[in-house]
Design a protein around this motif. Structure first.
Motif, PDB file in Angstrom:
ATOM      1  N   HIS A 275       0.747  -1.072   0.174  1.00  0.00           N
ATOM      2  CA  HIS A 275       0.026   0.059  -0.237  1.00  0.00           C
ATOM      3  C   HIS A 275       0.682   1.680  -0.101  1.00  0.00           C
ATOM      4  O   HIS A 275      -0.108   2.383  -0.493  1.00  0.00           O
ATOM      5  N   GLU A 276       2.338   1.378   0.569  1.00  0.00           N
ATOM      6  CA  GLU A 276       3.160   2.265   0.374  1.00  0.00           C
ATOM      7  C   GLU A 276       4.275   1.863  -0.748  1.00  0.00           C
ATOM      8  O   GLU A 276       4.618   0.787  -0.763  1.00  0.00           O
ATOM      9  N   PRO A 277       5.035   2.822  -1.722  1.00  0.00           N
ATOM     10  CA  PRO A 277       5.956   2.815  -2.255  1.00  0.00           C
ATOM     11  C   PRO A 277       7.102   3.089  -1.649  1.00  0.00           C
ATOM     12  O   PRO A 277       7.543   3.607  -0.058  1.00  0.00           O
ATOM     13  N   ALA A 278       8.327   2.093  -1.703  1.00  0.00           N
ATOM     14  CA  ALA A 278       9.009   1.829  -0.998  1.00  0.00           C
ATOM     15  C   ALA A 278       9.978   3.243  -0.897  1.00  0.00           C
ATOM     16  O   ALA A 278      11.044   3.333   0.419  1.00  0.00           O
ATOM     17  N   ASN A 279       9.629   4.203  -1.704  1.00  0.00           N
ATOM     18  CA  ASN A 279      10.563   5.168  -2.273  1.00  0.00           C
ATOM     19  C   ASN A 279      10.214   6.240  -2.364  1.00  0.00           C
ATOM     20  O   ASN A 279       9.631   6.559  -1.680  1.00  0.00           O
ATOM     21  N   GLN A 280      10.937   7.542  -2.513  1.00  0.00           N
ATOM     22  CA  GLN A 280      10.495   8.727  -2.008  1.00  0.00           C
ATOM     23  C   GLN A 280       9.032   9.348  -3.549  1.00  0.00           C
ATOM     24  O   GLN A 280       8.570  10.518  -2.797  1.00  0.00           O
ATOM     25  N   ASP A 281       9.389   8.580  -4.620  1.00  0.00           N
ATOM     26  CA  ASP A 281       8.705   8.729  -5.761  1.00  0.00           C
ATOM     27  C   ASP A 281       6.824   8.413  -5.585  1.00  0.00           C
ATOM     28  O   ASP A 281       7.166   7.634  -4.939  1.00  0.00           O
ATOM     29  N   PRO A 282       6.009   9.262  -5.876  1.00  0.00           N
ATOM     30  CA  PRO A 282       5.287   8.918  -4.982  1.00  0.00           C
ATOM     31  C   PRO A 282       4.667   8.438  -5.761  1.00  0.00           C
ATOM     32  O   PRO A 282       3.687   7.326  -6.143  1.00  0.00           O
ATOM     33  N   TYR A 283       5.010   8.204  -7.800  1.00  0.00           N
ATOM     34  CA  TYR A 283       4.771   7.637  -9.028  1.00  0.00           C
ATOM     35  C   TYR A 283       5.747   5.750  -9.009  1.00  0.00           C
ATOM     36  O   TYR A 283       5.119   5.808  -9.828  1.00  0.00           O
ATOM     37  N   GLY A 284       6.394   5.971  -7.822  1.00  0.00           N
ATOM     38  CA  GLY A 284       6.352   3.953  -7.769  1.00  0.00           C
ATOM     39  C   GLY A 284       8.114   4.314  -9.155  1.00  0.00           C
ATOM     40  O   GLY A 284       8.362   3.380  -9.077  1.00  0.00           O
ATOM     41  N   ALA A 285       8.308   5.208  -9.051  1.00  0.00           N
ATOM     42  CA  ALA A 285       9.753   5.946  -9.716  1.00  0.00           C
ATOM     43  C   ALA A 285       9.309   5.068 -10.820  1.00  0.00           C
ATOM     44  O   ALA A 285      10.348   3.504 -11.839  1.00  0.00           O
ATOM     45  N   PRO A 286       8.427   4.746 -11.657  1.00  0.00           N
ATOM     46  CA  PRO A 286       8.233   4.053 -13.094  1.00  0.00           C
ATOM     47  C   PRO A 286       9.649   4.678 -13.895  1.00  0.00           C
ATOM     48  O   PRO A 286       9.949   5.573 -14.956  1.00  0.00           O
ATOM     49  N   LEU A 287       9.582   4.246 -14.519  1.00  0.00           N
ATOM     50  CA  LEU A 287      10.815   3.933 -16.318  1.00  0.00           C
ATOM     51  C   LEU A 287      10.063   4.117 -16.998  1.00  0.00           C
ATOM     52  O   LEU A 287      10.612   4.208 -18.301  1.00  0.00           O
ATOM     53  N   ASN A 288       8.892   3.729 -17.648  1.00  0.00           N
ATOM     54  CA  ASN A 288       8.153   4.163 -18.814  1.00  0.00           C
ATOM     55  C   ASN A 288       6.659   4.765 -18.358  1.00  0.00           C
ATOM     56  O   ASN A 288       5.961   4.222 -18.800  1.00  0.00           O
ATOM     57  N   GLY A 289       7.318   5.319 -17.495  1.00  0.00           N
ATOM     58  CA  GLY A 289       5.629   7.049 -16.992  1.00  0.00           C
ATOM     59  C   GLY A 289       5.376   7.137 -18.244  1.00  0.00           C
ATOM     60  O   GLY A 289       6.072   8.241 -19.305  1.00  0.00           O
ATOM     61  N   ASP A 290       4.082   7.426 -18.235  1.00  0.00           N
ATOM     62  CA  ASP A 290       3.221   8.539 -19.299  1.00  0.00           C
ATOM     63  C   ASP A 290       3.269   9.709 -18.512  1.00  0.00           C
ATOM     64  O   ASP A 290       2.449   9.249 -17.313  1.00  0.00           O
ATOM     65  N   ALA A 291       3.682  10.717 -18.326  1.00  0.00           N
ATOM     66  CA  ALA A 291       2.980  12.269 -18.284  1.00  0.00           C
ATOM     67  C   ALA A 291       1.633  12.248 -18.422  1.00  0.00           C
ATOM     68  O   ALA A 291       1.129  12.978 -16.568  1.00  0.00           O
ATOM     69  N   LEU A 292       1.031  12.458 -18.554  1.00  0.00           N
ATOM     70  CA  LEU A 292      -0.570  12.184 -18.816  1.00  0.00           C
ATOM     71  C   LEU A 292      -1.694  10.639 -18.360  1.00  0.00           C
ATOM     72  O   LEU A 292      -2.278  11.215 -17.336  1.00  0.00           O
ATOM     73  N   CYS A 293      -1.213   9.709 -18.232  1.00  0.00           N
ATOM     74  CA  CYS A 293      -1.297   8.859 -17.291  1.00  0.00           C
ATOM     75  C   CYS A 293      -1.161   7.874 -17.306  1.00  0.00           C
ATOM     76  O   CYS A 293      -2.073   7.054 -15.668  1.00  0.00           O
ATOM     77  N   ARG A 294      -0.473   8.672 -15.515  1.00  0.00           N
ATOM     78  CA  ARG A 294       0.510   8.101 -14.526  1.00  0.00           C
ATOM     79  C   ARG A 294      -1.133   8.415 -13.017  1.00  0.00           C
ATOM     80  O   ARG A 294      -1.453   9.519 -13.552  1.00  0.00           O
ATOM     81  N   THR A 295      -0.971   7.431 -11.878  1.00  0.00           N
ATOM     82  CA  THR A 295      -1.591   8.298 -11.384  1.00  0.00           C
ATOM     83  C   THR A 295      -0.038   7.883 -10.063  1.00  0.00           C
ATOM     84  O   THR A 295       0.376   7.493  -9.770  1.00  0.00           O
ATOM     85  N   LYS A 296      -0.496   8.228  -9.077  1.00  0.00           N
ATOM     86  CA  LYS A 296      -0.071   8.225  -8.033  1.00  0.00           C
ATOM     87  C   LYS A 296      -0.219   7.301  -7.351  1.00  0.00           C
ATOM     88  O   LYS A 296      -1.802   6.992  -7.258  1.00  0.00           O
ATOM     89  N   LEU A 297       0.324   6.032  -6.792  1.00  0.00           N
ATOM     90  CA  LEU A 297      -0.183   4.982  -5.676  1.00  0.00           C
ATOM     91  C   LEU A 297      -0.875   4.685  -5.249  1.00  0.00           C
ATOM     92  O   LEU A 297      -1.686   4.702  -5.018  1.00  0.00           O
ATOM     93  N   VAL A 298      -0.902   5.864  -3.943  1.00  0.00           N
ATOM     94  CA  VAL A 298      -1.435   6.540  -3.446  1.00  0.00           C
ATOM     95  C   VAL A 298      -2.869   6.249  -3.297  1.00  0.00           C
ATOM     96  O   VAL A 298      -3.750   6.024  -3.371  1.00  0.00           O
ATOM     97  N   ASP A 299      -2.707   7.778  -4.455  1.00  0.00           N
ATOM     98  CA  ASP A 299      -3.918   7.772  -5.748  1.00  0.00           C
ATOM     99  C   ASP A 299      -5.180   6.655  -5.657  1.00  0.00           C
ATOM    100  O   ASP A 299      -6.139   6.457  -6.182  1.00  0.00           O
ATOM    101  N   GLY A 300      -3.859   5.995  -6.693  1.00  0.00           N
ATOM    102  CA  GLY A 300      -4.522   4.792  -7.378  1.00  0.00           C
ATOM    103  C   GLY A 300      -5.400   3.790  -6.262  1.00  0.00           C
ATOM    104  O   GLY A 300      -6.398   2.574  -7.062  1.00  0.00           O
ATOM    105  N   ILE A 301      -5.050   3.709  -5.325  1.00  0.00           N
ATOM    106  CA  ILE A 301      -5.036   2.479  -4.468  1.00  0.00           C
ATOM    107  C   ILE A 301      -6.387   3.462  -4.165  1.00  0.00           C
ATOM    108  O   ILE A 301      -7.202   2.342  -3.490  1.00  0.00           O
ATOM    109  N   ALA A 302      -6.270   4.635  -3.567  1.00  0.00           N
ATOM    110  CA  ALA A 302      -7.398   4.582  -2.625  1.00  0.00           C
ATOM    111  C   ALA A 302      -8.850   4.882  -3.674  1.00  0.00           C
ATOM    112  O   ALA A 302     -10.072   5.177  -3.557  1.00  0.00           O
ATOM    113  N   THR A 303      -8.504   5.281  -5.303  1.00  0.00           N
ATOM    114  CA  THR A 303      -9.889   5.674  -6.012  1.00  0.00           C
ATOM    115  C   THR A 303      -9.795   4.311  -7.267  1.00  0.00           C
ATOM    116  O   THR A 303     -11.146   4.629  -7.809  1.00  0.00           O
TER     117      THR A 303
END
Length: 275
Positions: free
Chosen positions: A214-242
């Motif tokens: 339920h929580e990322p292991a690092n400081q990046d709220p997006y989970g430090a994605p390697l192929n992150g999409d600026a528009l379609c990404r979501t913060k992991l805590v928000d994804g879990i909540a919503t």
């Protein structure tokens, strides 16, 4: 005595029958253990199949919606606002949950929100060079306004051998409207949506429990994605909540303009810049 001994020898509780029942009971217990072990994986595979079917349906719907958007732009001077409205109408089936008038209204409202906030419409053709090459001022007396636009009338009679100095295309090709749509589709099948989101974005180290944390292991709220999409990404805590796990889908469409294209109309509805 003989009859009693015969009855004892034929009793189902003795001899080979008892051994068969013991073996059957052992095999039944083993099968139950194997099922308990494999059931979660089998359930996830079923969820994943359902999610991929929904993704295929969403991609097919998006292809039709993008064509709808291009047609709207073709008859509305290349208006981005009109194209976004056409895209929302085409995406409405994805959001439909009830087959009644209220369900249609709710689906359209949801599609309009996502078409505004989670879809980027890019005009591939005509290019800015083509617009500069062929745009001409035209005054509209009824509106009292002069627009700079690419002429659309009598195209079959216009010289097709004359190419624009910057675009190197003729005016007929400058009247072809081609758009590209980058759309964030929200996956909603339990567990499978989250796993696919993590896999597509190549999410980095996420706690000690992997994809179930339920929580990322690092400081990046997006989970430090390697192929992150600026528009379609979501913060992991928000994804879990919503429970919103978006996946980017892309589609293109091309139609011939049915009205003069205006550069000002292309920019009348800005694209979202990201989350």
């Amino acid at each position: 005595m003989c009859d009693r001994q015969g009855m004892l020898q034929q009793s189902p509780l003795r001899g080979p029958s008892l051994n068969r029942r013991a073996r059957w009971a052992g095999q039944s217990g083993q099968a139950m253990v194997e099922f308990i072990i494999i059931a979660p994986a089998l359930l996830f595979v079923c969820f994943a199949i359902i999610q991929f079917v929904l993704l295929y349906q969403a991609k097919s719907t998006l292809d039709v919606a993008v064509l709808e958007a291009a047609r709207e732009g073709a008859v509305n001077n290349g208006s981005m606002k009109a194209m976004r409205a056409g895209l929302a109408r085409g995406l409405t089936p994805i959001y439909a949950r009830h087959a009644d008038a209220d369900g249609v209204d709710a689906a359209l409202a949801a599609a309009q929100i996502d078409a505004s906030n989670f879809a980027v419409i890019t005009v591939i053709s005509p290019t800015e060079a083509a617009i500069q090459d062929f745009s001409q001022p035209r005054f509209y007396p009824d509106q009292g306004v002069t627009y700079s636009e690419i002429p659309n009338d009598s195209l079959m009679y216009r010289d097709s051998t004359t190419l624009g100095p910057g675009s190197r295309i003729n005016i007929q090709d400058a009247n072809l409207l081609k758009i590209h749509v980058h759309y964030c589709y929200n996956m909603y099948v339990p567990l499978a949506s989250k796993v696919i989101y993590y896999a597509v974005n190549v999410i980095g180290s996420i706690g000690t429990m992997g994809i179930l944390t339920h929580e990322p292991a690092n400081q990046d709220p997006y989970g430090a994605p390697l192929n992150g999409d600026a528009l379609c990404r979501t913060k992991l805590v928000d994804g879990i909540a919503t429970d919103r796990w978006p996946l980017s889908l892309d589609s293109e469409a091309m139609v011939r303009m049915q009205s003069p294209l205006r550069y000002s109309a292309i920019n009348d509805s800005p694209n979202p810049t990201g989350l």
